[in-house]
Design a protein around this motif. Structure first.
Motif: not given
Length: 337
Positions: A140-148, A95-99, A117-126
């Protein structure tokens, strides 16, 4: 974090066929998950075996694209080993990254596979810079998926306050759950996205036709009643029609889809790194058509942002896939905030 790079288009892949459709239509990356409770779209008949993922990763490498591995539910007590095994699989399968959403899994992934590479899921609610920076410092997260739930102004402010890449949703269904933690589905069926990876599980859904009318029930609860010939949608409690004070209507939320086509140049200017399409439970045809439309729009927005305008045929194509045939800019557009 502002950048001149074009925004990535991240597509849903609920099957190997959907993955191939996404890449053929121009997706830069797909996100996918295993056929178990580690995956927030754990619907029967969907998702990937390890052999499927190997094939998908090989295709991605050939095309220069990426595969993001979603492990976006929260481990159930006594079963943490299953979620850790999913992290192991993501690493071993390339995998290129894990969410991820769960802090315990983020620790496991970082300590066991520091190069992953780690991405913070939208389920992380940051939803604010302090939360995102804490996740960067600790895991060390590299990306965050923002909550809607954030306005454009709030997304812009966040992008200026963090070093972490930002990914936002550009198209797909909306719901009222607190990003993955659906108490409504859990109340009715015992299963929800956060504990079993599924909302309104198929085993609890029943359809009954009588006198031309169609009733949709979830664990015996009447969710909706459709008139003869009226299009029916998959029954979820949050989008059901209920009688309140003598009037039957969508008491919690109307079925509708987020559509951010018109906002792409502004999101790019803010430094948003990736646009995500919702819908791993949808068909390869949905994936192909929505990805192709967003691909064309993103390319136009990148090449000539000042002249960018949403084309009517783009809107028409997305409208065909919108839930309830309705679209909205959702929380992005809250003029009162």
């Amino acid at each position: 974090m502002h950048t001149s790079q074009p925004m990535e288009l991240v597509a849903p892949a609920g099957s190997l066929a959907a993955l191939k459709a996404a890449f053929e239509a121009g997706a830069d990356a797909v996100y996918l998950g295993l056929r178990n409770a580690t995956n927030a779209r754990n619907f029967a008949g969907l998702n990937f075996s390890e052999a499927d993922i190997r094939s998908g990763v090989a295709l991605a490498r050939k095309l220069g694209r990426k595969v993001l591995f979603a492990i976006n539910t929260f481990p159930q007590p006594g079963r943490t080993h299953e979620w850790r095994a999913a992290v192991d699989a993501a690493h071993d399968l390339g995998a290129d990254a894990v969410i991820l959403a769960d802090p315990g899994l983020l620790v496991y992934a970082r300590e066991r596979y520091p190069e992953l590479r780690l991405h913070l899921s939208v389920q992380g609610s940051a939803t604010h810079a302090d939360a995102i920076e804490l996740m960067r410092e600790q895991f060390g997260i590299r990306r965050v998926v923002l909550p809607r739930v954030l306005t454009l102004q709030e997304v812009d402010r966040l992008a200026r306050q963090t070093q972490v890449e930002i990914e936002v949703f550009g198209f797909g269904s909306l719901c009222v759950m607190a990003e993955g933690r659906c108490l409504l589905s859990s109340f009715a069926t015992g299963d929800s996205p956060n504990n079993k990876g599924v909302c309104s599980p198929a085993h609890a859904v029943r359809w009954h036709e009588r006198d031309g009318r169609l009733d949709a029930r979830l664990s015996g609860i009447l969710i909706d009643r459709y008139a003869p010939g009226e299009p029916a949608s998959y029954p979820t409690l949050c989008k059901g029609r209920f009688e309140v004070e003598g009037r039957a209507d969508h008491a919690l939320e109307e079925p509708t889809s987020l559509n951010a086509l018109a906002l792409l140049p502004r999101l790019a200017e803010m430094g948003v790194r990736a646009i995500k399409i919702e819908g791993r439970q949808r068909s390869p045809a949905y994936v192909a058509q929505v990805v192709a439309t967003l691909r064309a729009a993103l390319d136009a927005a990148h090449l000539a942002p000042a002249r960018y305008a949403v084309k009517p045929d783009w809107q028409a194509r997305l409208a065909r896939h919108a839930e309830g045939s309705q679209t909205t800019q959702g929380a992005f557009d809250r003029p009162w905030k």
